[in-house]
Design an enzyme around this catalytic site. Structure first.
Site, PDB file in Angstrom:
ATOM      1  N   MET A  20     -16.152  62.532   6.730  1.00 27.55           N
ATOM      2  CA  MET A  20     -15.740  61.446   7.620  1.00 27.55           C
ATOM      3  C   MET A  20     -14.784  60.574   6.813  1.00 27.55           C
ATOM      4  SD  MET A  20     -19.453  60.805   9.325  1.00 27.55           S
ATOM      5  CE  MET A  20     -20.247  61.655   7.970  1.00 27.55           C
TER       6      MET A  20
ATOM      7  N   MET B 241     -18.566  59.596   3.647  1.00 26.28           N
ATOM      8  CA  MET B 241     -17.898  58.517   4.401  1.00 26.28           C
ATOM      9  C   MET B 241     -17.061  57.684   3.441  1.00 26.28           C
ATOM     10  SD  MET B 241     -21.053  57.221   6.757  1.00 26.28           S
ATOM     11  CE  MET B 241     -22.092  58.365   7.662  1.00 26.28           C
TER      12      MET B 241
ATOM     13  N   HIS C 110     -19.834  67.220   5.593  1.00 27.19           N
ATOM     14  CA  HIS C 110     -19.178  66.617   6.765  1.00 27.19           C
ATOM     15  C   HIS C 110     -18.291  65.479   6.260  1.00 27.19           C
ATOM     16  CE1 HIS C 110     -19.968  64.097  10.709  1.00 27.19           C
ATOM     17  NE2 HIS C 110     -18.712  64.506  10.606  1.00 27.19           N
TER      18      HIS C 110
ATOM     19  N   GLY D 265     -31.140  63.883  10.780  1.00 24.20           N
ATOM     20  CA  GLY D 265     -31.451  63.006   9.651  1.00 24.20           C
ATOM     21  C   GLY D 265     -32.765  62.302   9.877  1.00 24.20           C
TER      22      GLY D 265
ATOM     23  N   ASP E 288     -23.247  63.936   4.291  1.00 21.53           N
ATOM     24  CA  ASP E 288     -22.306  63.061   4.988  1.00 21.53           C
ATOM     25  C   ASP E 288     -21.450  62.282   4.002  1.00 21.53           C
ATOM     26  OD1 ASP E 288     -22.846  63.422   7.833  1.00 21.53           O
ATOM     27  OD2 ASP E 288     -24.849  62.657   7.377  1.00 21.53           O
TER      28      ASP E 288
ATOM     29  N   HIS F 278     -27.120  69.138   5.146  1.00 19.04           N
ATOM     30  CA  HIS F 278     -25.957  68.414   5.667  1.00 19.04           C
ATOM     31  C   HIS F 278     -25.676  67.189   4.785  1.00 19.04           C
ATOM     32  CE1 HIS F 278     -23.237  67.312   9.009  1.00 19.04           C
ATOM     33  NE2 HIS F 278     -23.619  66.058   8.783  1.00 19.04           N
TER      34      HIS F 278
ATOM     35  N   SER G  61     -30.048  66.166   7.388  1.00 19.40           N
ATOM     36  CA  SER G  61     -28.982  65.299   6.883  1.00 19.40           C
ATOM     37  C   SER G  61     -29.530  64.366   5.816  1.00 19.40           C
ATOM     38  CB  SER G  61     -28.388  64.471   8.025  1.00 19.40           C
ATOM     39  OG  SER G  61     -27.583  63.442   7.480  1.00 19.40           O
TER      40      SER G  61
ATOM     41  N   MET H 192     -19.959  65.650  17.698  1.00 19.88           N
ATOM     42  CA  MET H 192     -20.679  64.437  17.289  1.00 19.88           C
ATOM     43  C   MET H 192     -21.374  63.856  18.518  1.00 19.88           C
ATOM     44  SD  MET H 192     -20.315  64.157  14.088  1.00 19.88           S
ATOM     45  CE  MET H 192     -21.271  62.631  14.002  1.00 19.88           C
TER      46      MET H 192
ATOM     47  N   ASP I 235     -24.364  66.951  15.809  1.00 24.08           N
ATOM     48  CA  ASP I 235     -24.710  66.000  14.754  1.00 24.08           C
ATOM     49  C   ASP I 235     -24.855  64.588  15.316  1.00 24.08           C
ATOM     50  OD1 ASP I 235     -25.054  64.712  12.338  1.00 24.08           O
ATOM     51  OD2 ASP I 235     -22.976  64.943  11.682  1.00 24.08           O
ATOM     52  N   GLY I 236     -26.073  64.034  15.205  1.00 24.74           N
ATOM     53  CA  GLY I 236     -26.312  62.644  15.586  1.00 24.74           C
ATOM     54  C   GLY I 236     -27.413  62.501  16.616  1.00 24.74           C
ATOM     55  N   GLY I 237     -28.509  61.870  16.214  1.00 19.86           N
ATOM     56  CA  GLY I 237     -29.592  61.585  17.159  1.00 19.86           C
ATOM     57  C   GLY I 237     -30.323  62.817  17.667  1.00 19.86           C
TER      58      GLY I 237
HETATM   59  C1  DX5 Z   1     -23.491  60.214  11.442  1.00 16.40           C
HETATM   60  C2  DX5 Z   1     -23.720  61.386  10.520  1.00 16.40           C
HETATM   61  C3  DX5 Z   1     -24.916  62.184  10.882  1.00 16.40           C
HETATM   62  C4  DX5 Z   1     -26.196  61.434  10.766  1.00 16.40           C
HETATM   63  C5  DX5 Z   1     -27.298  62.120  11.494  1.00 16.40           C
HETATM   64  O1  DX5 Z   1     -22.338  59.555  11.068  1.00 16.40           O
HETATM   65  O2  DX5 Z   1     -22.614  62.246  10.517  1.00 16.40           O
HETATM   66  O3  DX5 Z   1     -24.973  63.364  10.089  1.00 16.40           O
HETATM   67  O4  DX5 Z   1     -26.618  61.317   9.451  1.00 16.40           O
HETATM   68  O5  DX5 Z   1     -28.425  61.320  11.346  1.00 16.40           O
HETATM   69  P1  DX5 Z   1     -29.405  61.042  12.570  1.00 16.40           P
HETATM   70  O6  DX5 Z   1     -30.062  62.362  12.844  1.00 16.40           O
HETATM   71  O7  DX5 Z   1     -30.323  60.027  12.041  1.00 16.40           O
HETATM   72  O8  DX5 Z   1     -28.566  60.580  13.717  1.00 16.40           O
HETATM   73 ZN    ZN Z   2     -22.895  64.297   9.681  1.00 18.05          ZN
END
Ligand code: DX5
Ligand code: ZN
Length: 223
Positions: free
Chosen positions: A69, A38, A67, A198, A36, A34, A9, A138, A176-178
């Site tokens: 958002m 937003m 992605h 990410g 993001d 990936h 990401s 997510m 996706d996330g953590g």
């Molecule tokens: C969160 C994003 C993720 C995020 C992942 O809103 O959609 O793609 O960047 O990053 P990490 O891996 O640091 O959680």
């Molecule tokens: Zn994402």
């Protein structure tokens, strides 16, 4: 046999050096990049839009997993297709017109995805399986990188795969996330086939090597 894809990401990369981030992803054998998007409304944070997706498209041969958002993605999804996105996911919480979004994405030649916030159950997709190429579970509340992984996401991946297959569909699940080497194997075992990471990649000393470590962890082998 399912294929596991790793998607670094860019949110965790240096936005002033995106070309370097792409090179590191390529060197590490990433399958997708990936991106993001937003909008400052669906989530409080604000990142990038179609012009940057277009610039990324021109700078790499890797597939771009965009992605969205953003609120009411049906209004702008065509711009992301036009900018060269290969995979596009929209949030089910952000649109009254999920089917229209997904069919616009597919008609544009991209893979169509639906993303679910942590509190959104897989059952919201029960009328959408036929229109979906992938579902995004997510595993943090979207908005920022670097948040801790929500452990309930593992079971949610399993449930989503199960509900799709009971309905006669095979849906690729992205998480996706953590995501990191500590949860990758459990996610893969639950049926996740795309792992977005990410911080675990761009926060590491050697981002290219960390892609291989994540893949090895997911496959249950030593790096
Ligand atoms: C969160 C994003 C993720 C995020 C992942 O809103 O959609 O793609 O960047 O990053 P990490 O891996 O640091 O959680
Ligand atoms: Zn994402």
């Amino acid at each position: 046999m399912s294929t596991l894809r790793i998607a670094p990401s860019l949110l965790a990369a240096d936005f002033a050096r995106l070309a370097d981030a792409l090179s590191m992803a390529e060197e590490g054998g990433a399958d997708l990049v990936h991106v993001d998007v937003m909008d400052g409304h669906f989530v409080p944070n604000l990142t990038i839009g179609p012009p940057v997706v277009r610039a990324l498209r021109a700078a790499t041969r890797m597939a771009l997993d965009v992605h969205l958002m953003i609120e009411s993605p049906e209004n702008t999804v065509a711009e992301y297709i036009d900018a060269g996105a290969d995979w596009i996911s929209v949030h089910v919480e952000a649109t009254h017109h999920l089917q229209r979004c997904l069919s616009t994405i597919r008609k544009g030649g991209a893979k169509a995805g639906a993303a679910l916030n942590p509190a959104t159950p897989p059952a919201v997709l029960s009328s959408a399986w036929a229109d979906l190429d992938y579902a995004v579970v997510m595993s943090v509340n979207p908005g920022w990188g670097g948040q801790p992984f929500l452990p309930a996401s593992v079971e949610k991946v399993r449930r989503l795969r199960g509900e799709a297959s009971e309905a006669g569909f095979r849906v690729v699940v992205e998480v996706d996330g953590g995501v990191d080497t500590g949860n990758a194997q459990a996610l893969a075992a639950a049926g996740a086939e795309i792992l977005v990471a990410g911080t675990a990649i761009y926060g590491a000393d050697d981002p290219a090597a960390s892609i291989g470590r994540l893949r090895a962890a997911a496959e249950g082998v030593r790096a």
